[in-house]
Design an enzyme around this catalytic site. Structure first.
Site, PDB file in Angstrom:
ATOM      1  N   ASP A 247       4.078  -7.742  -2.112  1.00 58.91           N
ATOM      2  CA  ASP A 247       3.539  -6.802  -3.105  1.00 58.91           C
ATOM      3  C   ASP A 247       2.629  -5.835  -2.365  1.00 58.91           C
ATOM      4  O   ASP A 247       1.497  -6.180  -2.018  1.00 58.91           O
ATOM      5  CB  ASP A 247       2.735  -7.546  -4.182  1.00 58.91           C
ATOM      6  CG  ASP A 247       3.607  -8.134  -5.264  1.00 58.91           C
ATOM      7  OD1 ASP A 247       4.562  -7.468  -5.683  1.00 58.91           O
ATOM      8  OD2 ASP A 247       3.342  -9.269  -5.693  1.00 58.91           O
TER       9      ASP A 247
ATOM     10  N   ARG B 101      -1.449  -5.711   0.400  1.00 65.41           N
ATOM     11  CA  ARG B 101      -1.782  -6.970   1.088  1.00 65.41           C
ATOM     12  C   ARG B 101      -2.337  -6.761   2.487  1.00 65.41           C
ATOM     13  O   ARG B 101      -3.138  -7.546   2.947  1.00 65.41           O
ATOM     14  CB  ARG B 101      -0.546  -7.878   1.152  1.00 65.41           C
ATOM     15  CG  ARG B 101       0.101  -8.202  -0.187  1.00 65.41           C
ATOM     16  CD  ARG B 101      -0.890  -8.758  -1.187  1.00 65.41           C
ATOM     17  NE  ARG B 101      -0.221  -9.148  -2.435  1.00 65.41           N
ATOM     18  CZ  ARG B 101      -0.818  -9.277  -3.592  1.00 65.41           C
ATOM     19  NH1 ARG B 101      -2.118  -9.020  -3.689  1.00 65.41           N
ATOM     20  NH2 ARG B 101      -0.150  -9.634  -4.673  1.00 65.41           N
TER      21      ARG B 101
ATOM     22  N   ARG C 216      -2.558   1.021 -11.376  1.00 72.11           N
ATOM     23  CA  ARG C 216      -1.287   0.782 -10.678  1.00 72.11           C
ATOM     24  C   ARG C 216      -0.188   1.673 -11.262  1.00 72.11           C
ATOM     25  O   ARG C 216       0.836   1.886 -10.604  1.00 72.11           O
ATOM     26  CB  ARG C 216      -0.880  -0.691 -10.797  1.00 72.11           C
ATOM     27  CG  ARG C 216      -1.853  -1.657 -10.133  1.00 72.11           C
ATOM     28  CD  ARG C 216      -1.568  -3.092 -10.569  1.00 72.11           C
ATOM     29  NE  ARG C 216      -0.264  -3.558 -10.118  1.00 72.11           N
ATOM     30  CZ  ARG C 216       0.307  -4.693 -10.547  1.00 72.11           C
ATOM     31  NH1 ARG C 216      -0.308  -5.439 -11.467  1.00 72.11           N
ATOM     32  NH2 ARG C 216       1.478  -5.060 -10.090  1.00 72.11           N
TER      33      ARG C 216
ATOM     34  N   LYS D  89       9.181  -2.259 -11.723  1.00 69.00           N
ATOM     35  CA  LYS D  89       8.583  -3.338 -12.510  1.00 69.00           C
ATOM     36  C   LYS D  89       7.559  -2.738 -13.486  1.00 69.00           C
ATOM     37  O   LYS D  89       7.054  -1.641 -13.241  1.00 69.00           O
ATOM     38  CB  LYS D  89       7.931  -4.375 -11.604  1.00 69.00           C
ATOM     39  CG  LYS D  89       6.803  -3.833 -10.695  1.00 69.00           C
ATOM     40  CD  LYS D  89       6.341  -4.877  -9.710  1.00 69.00           C
ATOM     41  CE  LYS D  89       5.140  -4.376  -8.928  1.00 69.00           C
ATOM     42  NZ  LYS D  89       4.703  -5.308  -7.885  1.00 69.00           N
ATOM     43  N   HIS D  90       7.295  -3.380 -14.648  1.00 65.97           N
ATOM     44  CA  HIS D  90       7.778  -4.680 -15.118  1.00 65.97           C
ATOM     45  C   HIS D  90       8.576  -4.430 -16.387  1.00 65.97           C
ATOM     46  O   HIS D  90       7.989  -4.091 -17.413  1.00 65.97           O
ATOM     47  CB  HIS D  90       6.613  -5.608 -15.398  1.00 65.97           C
ATOM     48  CG  HIS D  90       5.674  -5.785 -14.235  1.00 65.97           C
ATOM     49  ND1 HIS D  90       4.661  -4.876 -13.957  1.00 65.97           N
ATOM     50  CD2 HIS D  90       5.600  -6.738 -13.274  1.00 65.97           C
ATOM     51  CE1 HIS D  90       3.984  -5.296 -12.888  1.00 65.97           C
ATOM     52  NE2 HIS D  90       4.541  -6.416 -12.436  1.00 65.97           N
TER      53      HIS D  90
ATOM     54  N   HIS E  41      -0.606 -13.270 -15.987  1.00 64.70           N
ATOM     55  CA  HIS E  41      -0.977 -14.281 -14.992  1.00 64.70           C
ATOM     56  C   HIS E  41      -1.682 -15.464 -15.666  1.00 64.70           C
ATOM     57  O   HIS E  41      -1.574 -16.597 -15.208  1.00 64.70           O
ATOM     58  CB  HIS E  41      -1.910 -13.683 -13.930  1.00 64.70           C
ATOM     59  CG  HIS E  41      -1.242 -12.695 -13.025  1.00 64.70           C
ATOM     60  ND1 HIS E  41      -1.091 -11.375 -13.363  1.00 64.70           N
ATOM     61  CD2 HIS E  41      -0.685 -12.842 -11.798  1.00 64.70           C
ATOM     62  CE1 HIS E  41      -0.479 -10.736 -12.373  1.00 64.70           C
ATOM     63  NE2 HIS E  41      -0.216 -11.607 -11.417  1.00 64.70           N
TER      64      HIS E  41
ATOM     65  N   ASP F  50       9.600 -12.415 -12.339  1.00 63.64           N
ATOM     66  CA  ASP F  50       8.231 -12.370 -11.844  1.00 63.64           C
ATOM     67  C   ASP F  50       7.830 -13.803 -11.486  1.00 63.64           C
ATOM     68  O   ASP F  50       8.587 -14.757 -11.699  1.00 63.64           O
ATOM     69  CB  ASP F  50       7.289 -11.760 -12.890  1.00 63.64           C
ATOM     70  CG  ASP F  50       6.049 -11.120 -12.275  1.00 63.64           C
ATOM     71  OD1 ASP F  50       5.747 -11.411 -11.104  1.00 63.64           O
ATOM     72  OD2 ASP F  50       5.368 -10.340 -12.969  1.00 63.64           O
TER      73      ASP F  50
END
Length: 360
Positions: free
Chosen positions: A64, A72, A147, A177-178, A190, A260
């Protein structure tokens, strides 16, 4: 045709341990996803990716890496990419007396972002980043937030297509996504089970529009762990209505579908009942997913990963899940399309230096 390998798993540290190597050799494992804990330096990341490919060249190495707060790798030379909202804001900054200039600058910047993102990752051996985010920015979802490119599906689609063009220039595929849209719900999948009560017509008109317009450009799609009860009481990633009926049938998408993360709270309840990781994986695969992700489960003894591998193996023997050649072909199509440029060569490449100048 090689064997369908639907599982995308994770590893614990910056080097492969014995358990990682055993899991990555399993024929049902098709790749892995990297996190910040797998990073120390560019040299270490490059060596890690090479060691993964030495085990199996057909393992897809994913991450990601969108820009902004979801990136990351941020040190040792990696460019700090802007959040996608910055591109949407640039779109709306039209120059005086020159209508559309902001939009054109934004699309050029988006292509530059895609190229820098893809080229830097590929120089270290990473195959695919799960980007772009196609969710609309309604200002409701904290987990999406900046995002997202914009609230307008047309702006989102054109900026995403421009970013995908930059990825393609680097040899990297893409993942929208998503699906069909996470931006309208406040809950974070999450930790909770988000529910979007809008009608199918409203969702198709707004949130899902980028998937219709980009159906022939998207290499892969990741559905949301969100329930849209007007269509199905299952989350989209476990719903054949959404994946086969709407995404593939109605919108014409032909690429790979990733679930996901199956460890997320939104993936662990189906029809109001808690499910195991294996049950969630089977539900996703049987609903139309080609690949399923299980993240952050390698820490400690990795029992959850081993249970999923064993559970999916048993399910295959029992006829509860059928490996599909089409799914394997879609996975293999996600690998880079050309040889990567080394880091040192990339740093002096004119196209790369020009792209850096275009970043917002």
């Amino acid at each position: 045709m090689s064997y369908h390998a639907p599982l995308i798993i994770d590893i614990a540290g910056c080097q492969l341990n014995k358990a990682d190597k055993k899991r990555l050799k399993h024929p049902l494992v098709g790749g892995l996803i990297l996190f910040a804990r797998n990073w120390e330096s560019r040299e270490q990341l490059t060596e890690l990716c090479a060691s993964i490919k030495k085990i199996r060249a057909d393992l897809l190495i994913c991450v990601d890496h969108e820009g902004g707060r979801v990136q990351r790798f941020k040190t040792d030379g990696f460019t700090h990419l802007p959040p996608m909202r910055a591109l949407g804001e640039l779109w709306r900054q039209d120059g005086q007396g020159n209508e559309g200039e902001g939009a054109m600058r934004a699309t050029a910047a988006a292509t530059a972002c895609g190229y820098v993102l893809g080229a830097e990752l590929r120089a270290c051996g990473v195959d695919l980043s799960f980007t772009p985010v196609l969710d609309l920015d309604y200002g409701a979802s904290s987990v999406i937030g900046d995002r997202a490119f914009d609230a307008d599906a047309r702006v989102v689609s054109l900026l995403a297509k421009s970013l995908m063009h930059g990825l393609l220039q680097s040899g990297m595929a893409n993942c929208g996504k998503h699906f069909p849209g996470h931006g309208h719900v406040t809950a974070d999948s999450h930790t909770d089970m988000p529910v979007d009560t809008r009608s199918l017509a409203a969702i198709l008109q707004d949130d899902a529009a980028p998937y219709r317009w980009l159906a022939n450009s998207l290499a892969s799609v990741m559905p949301a762990h969100v329930v849209y009860p007007a269509v199905d009481d299952r989350p989209a990633g476990f719903s054949s209505k959404w994946l086969n009926g709407i995404l593939r049938g109605q919108l014409g998408f032909t690429g790979a579908i990733f679930s996901d993360d199956l460890s997320m709270a939104g993936a662990r309840v189906i029809h109001g009942q808690p499910v195991s990781t294996t049950q969630a994986a089977l539900a996703a695969l049987n609903a139309g997913c080609d690949l399923v992700l299980l993240c952050n489960q390698s820490l400690g003894d990795g029992a959850e990963i081993d249970a999923l591998i064993e559970g999916l193996t048993k399910a295959q023997y029992r006829g509860q899940w059928e490996p599909l050649e089409a799914s394997q072909a879609r996975r293999l199509a996600l690998f880079p399309t050309k040889r990567a440029t080394s880091w040192d060569a990339l740093m002096v490449q004119p196209a790369y230096m020009q792209a850096l100048d275009l970043l917002p």
